[in-house]
Design an enzyme around this catalytic site. Structure first.
Site, PDB file in Angstrom:
ATOM      1  N   CYS A   1       0.607  -1.107   0.053  1.00  0.00           N
ATOM      2  CA  CYS A   1       0.143  -0.055   0.171  1.00  0.00           C
ATOM      3  C   CYS A   1       0.857   1.185   0.214  1.00  0.00           C
ATOM      4  O   CYS A   1       0.910   1.809  -1.031  1.00  0.00           O
ATOM      5  CB  CYS A   1      -0.872  -0.068   1.223  1.00  0.00           C
ATOM      6  SG  CYS A   1      -2.067  -1.316   1.284  1.00  0.00           S
TER       7      CYS A   1
ATOM      8  N   GLU B   1       3.856   1.080   1.955  1.00  0.00           N
ATOM      9  CA  GLU B   1       5.120   0.757   2.880  1.00  0.00           C
ATOM     10  C   GLU B   1       6.671   1.029   2.424  1.00  0.00           C
ATOM     11  O   GLU B   1       6.919   0.492   1.186  1.00  0.00           O
ATOM     12  CB  GLU B   1       5.076  -0.440   3.522  1.00  0.00           C
ATOM     13  CG  GLU B   1       3.885  -1.009   4.262  1.00  0.00           C
ATOM     14  CD  GLU B   1       2.612  -1.204   3.038  1.00  0.00           C
ATOM     15  OE1 GLU B   1       1.706  -0.945   3.563  1.00  0.00           O
ATOM     16  OE2 GLU B   1       2.935  -1.794   2.125  1.00  0.00           O
TER      17      GLU B   1
END
Length: 789
Positions: free
Chosen positions: A431, A433
């Protein structure tokens, strides 16, 4: 797109999502064989990998230019019984559930009931994990205090660096030989284990070479049978490519993409890493091949585009392996989170945007499919044209690409101890990270329900949802004489559950190290080969474990309500508030009105609310950051939910911010849905008050009305908003461009909106594939119609 790509794209969209028993049957056959006995764990896993690649069906689809499928056909999704064994009941749920279903045919059920389930029952990694957790950990997990990523999927968030585009498997085998020569059996007690790991790596590398040769043989046969002269020539060329890569380093643009794809299929065949393997900074990796061939006249931009679009379809052919139970609730989607990175900076810190960056943006816009996901890294070094071209795609309502702050990512990674060059070569995966691409093993360990900790604090450690005493007895909240007393009790509960989570994380890491090494993946990430240590055991140059905080907006507004009304205005007694929450505010409507509309709210650039966000952030950071894992690294924090904010909300009662029981929490670092009433500029000022640079990623969602983009100046305004946020060290921002009215119509007549795509939380998905709770949550998000300030 040309006619070939239209056919490939449509075939991918039309392919049914189904389960394939092929991998489960092959891994079972191998584990039952004599070859699996009497060898070390790395060797056993390498030989299992070789067995699968030697026997899986070789699928070549009509028209395609890149070959290789995860299963025997597009969207035929394998299972991984050594990690998580689906029961017959699970299979029926997967087959029949309304959302994110997988067709399970009778042959699959027969294979599972007669061969797979009898062999793997009691032997899976999931059973090992739960069997080694303490009663306290299990109780917290069951209560929705945290989730565990590795209970159904292997450690992931793995991103390719430049090495795999510079080296073939034979060159990596040469590196393995060098590492073997340097083993010190006199002074290093781990030398034997390292030799076993290196032997396993070599087996895995040769297995991929042989797998590609199987494709070459299949393509040769197809070439002989093909009557269309153009396709016949293509098939012959594809066979030659498969004989060159991945054995050798790629030399051409087409070879580079096929080379990567064989590696990708290898990674996701070996195990099912959480978040699919990812090529990372694709424009940087491919540009030397692109430029060389364009200059030599052996490649046109049109042909490069066609090959890239064929490559895009391969990602879309691979749904995420099926999830059940809590894992399905926290991330229920077909998307497998392979995130293409574009833009950013070069290793020397200069602007990395190139001609291929723009061509790839064209591919993203034209293909308009869920996978792969895409993002652009935006640095102050990048031209405004690049950002505005990206926003122009966002305007179409596709939810892609998301926008990331390169300069913040570099600072985040350097703070964590990465070298400056490794940081500049990094980016984001999954997402949002952050990671050092090609050199880091960064495990996401699970989501952490921050508002639930406050709920426990307000009930002296007892969970009102289950009635169980889960936390510490930190005192009757009626005895708290000051807001600081409440915070101190919250801190004690937070420390208790974070430590509980980390002790579980460290146990789970050891379980994977002992039972589920990944010798093939270890070939790809530096410095596993040089160290002779597996990826899951600490072989990478950097080894990070993340805990993902969820519900920052919800807990901020709840603490603000408590501070404002209970401890400052003293117009609501804490006992009264707790009782109102217990009754879900029934009979307490006036009190709830004050909480909702007469209380400062996060997301409005109001320090009276934002101060609590900073307090929660600091406490979460201090409680997690720097605590050791078992791989020579430490734990860090990030702030994102995927879809866990819906699940976490479902296991919670009403909260002091006026939220009623069971409703979703806020997502990412976004304000509570509908609470931000002063526009997007106020939102970014609020969320920038936390220190993004001490995280490994934060997720901010914004929603704009499509009417906003009717104005020709809209793209420039959004680009300016992004630049302003990134100057404040914001990590990430993404946009939905869709009206609440359209979404409500899609709920009413879903058959009319089959192609409607929305941004969820770090990924895009078809609106029709989302559960009702998640659909409603997206509808409730504030819809901005202007950018001011």
């Amino acid at each position: 797109m040309n006619e070939r790509i239209k056919r490939l794209r449509q075939a991918s969209l039309d392919a049914p999502n189904c389960l394939s028993a092929e991998r489960a049957l092959l891994i079972t056959e191998f584990y039952k064989s004599d070859a699996a006995h009497g060898v070390s764990s790395p060797l056993m896993r390498a030989m299992a990998f070789r067995y699968i690649l030697s026997n899986k069906f070789i699928c070549v689809n009509p028209d395609e230019l890149i070959v290789g499928e995860r299963g025997p056909a597009p969207k035929a999704t394998p299972t991984y019984p050594e990690i998580n064994l689906h029961s017959m009941k699970d299979l029926e749920i997967l087959h029949s559930r309304e959302k994110v279903s997988f067709h399970v045919d009778e042959e699959f059920r027969k294979v599972y009931s007669e061969k797979v389930i009898p062999f793997w029952s009691g032997k899976t990694n999931r059973e090992r994990i739960f069997g080694n957790m303490t009663p306290e950990w299990l109780a917290a997990y069951d209560a929705g205090i945290f989730t565990e990523f590795q209970e159904q999927r292997a450690p992931g968030h793995t991103v390719a660096g430049g090495k795999i585009f510079r080296k073939g498997m034979l060159e990596i085998i040469d590196d393995i030989y060098l590492a073997k020569k340097e083993l010190d059996f006199m002074n290093d007690p781990a030398a034997y284990d390292k030799r076993e790991e290196l032997r396993a790596m070599e087996i895995a590398a040769r297995a991929l070479i042989d797998f590609a040769e199987r494709y070459a043989v299949k393509l040769d046969r197809m070439t002989q049978m093909e009557t269309d002269l153009v396709r016949k020539s293509e098939l012959h060329q594809m066979a030659e490519i498969c004989r060159r890569v991945p054995a050798h380093a790629p030399q051409t643009f087409h070879e580079a993409l096929q080379h990567y794809w064989f590696v990708h299929v290898g990674v996701i065949t070996e195990l099912n890493p959480w978040d699919s393997f990812n090529p990372g900074r694709l424009d940087q990796h491919l540009y030397p091949f692109f430029r060389k061939e364009i200059d030599e006249g052996t490649l046109t931009k049109e042909k490069a585009t066609e090959i890239l679009q064929s490559f895009w379809v391969k990602f879309n052919n691979h749904p995420s392996p099926p999830k059940v139970g809590v894992t399905a609730l926290e991330s229920n989607t077909y998307a497998d989170f392979a995130l293409i990175n574009l833009g950013g900076v070069k290793p020397d810190g200069s602007d990395a945007v190139n001609e291929l960056s723009y061509l790839l943006l064209d591919v993203i816009e034209e293909m308009r499919i869920l996978q792969p996901s895409s993002m652009v890294q935006v640095s102050k070094k990048n031209p405004e044209r690049f950002l505005r071209r990206s926003v122009k795609i966002v305007k179409t309502g596709f939810g892609q690409p998301s926008l990331f702050n390169t300069d913040a990512i570099v600072q985040e990674l350097v703070r964590q101890g990465k070298s400056l060059v490794d940081a500049r070569n990094g980016g984001a995966s999954g997402c949002v990270e952050t990671g050092a691409f090609g050199t880091e093993a960064y495990f996401l360990t699970g989501y952490f329900n921050l508002p639930k900790i406050l709920e426990l604090t307000l009930h002296n450690g007892r969970d009102p949802h289950s009635g169980r005493q889960l936390g510490l007895q930190t005192g009757d909240p009626g005895q708290f004489s000051a807001y600081e007393d409440l915070l101190e009790a919250f801190q004690r509960q937070l420390t208790y559950f974070i430590d509980l989570k980390i002790r579980g994380n460290n146990t789970i890491e050891r379980i994977y190290t002992i039972h589920m090494p990944v010798p093939f993946l270890s070939l790809i990430i530096d410095d596993c080969v040089a160290r002779g240590i597996d990826y899951v055991a600490g072989g990478a140059r950097y080894n990070t474990s993340y805990i993902q905080g969820v519900g920052l907006g919800s807990i901020t507004d709840s603490l603000t309500a408590l501070r404002t009304h209970v401890f400052e205005k003293k117009d609501i007694a804490i006992e009264q508030l707790v009782e109102a929450m217990r009754r879900n505010f029934e009979g307490y409507e006036d009190l709830r009105y004050r909480l909702l509309y007469e209380t400062p709210k996060f997301g409005n650039d109001d320090d009276a609310a934002d101060e609590q966000a900073m307090q929660v952030f600091e406490r979460f950071f201090e409680t997690v950051d720097g605590k050791p894992n078992t791989r020579g690294g430490v734990h860090r924090i990030n702030l994102l939910p995927t879809t866990s904010h819906v699940y976490f909300g479902s296991v919670m009662g009403a909260m002091p911010d006026g939220r009623q029981a069971g409703l979703p929490l806020s997502e990412g670092i976004s304000p509570v849905q509908g609470a931000d009433i002063h526009g997007p500029t106020a939102v970014v000022k609020s969320v920038a008050k936390i220190d993004h640079l001490r995280t490994g990623g934060t997720l901010l969602n914004q929603k704009f009305s499509p009417d906003f983009f009717a104005d020709e100046t809209a793209i420039a305004k959004v680009a300016a908003l992004v630049r302003a946020y990134f100057r404040l060290d914001g990590h990430h921002i993404q946009f939905n461009v869709v009206s609440a009215g359209t979404l409500r119509k899609a709920q009413e007549t879903p058959e009319d909106y089959r192609d409607l795509i929305v941004r969820v939380a770090g990924y895009s998905d078809y609106f029709n594939d989302l559960g009702k709770d998640l659909q409603d949550e997206i509808i409730r998000r504030t819809e901005h119609s202007e950018v001011v300030g």
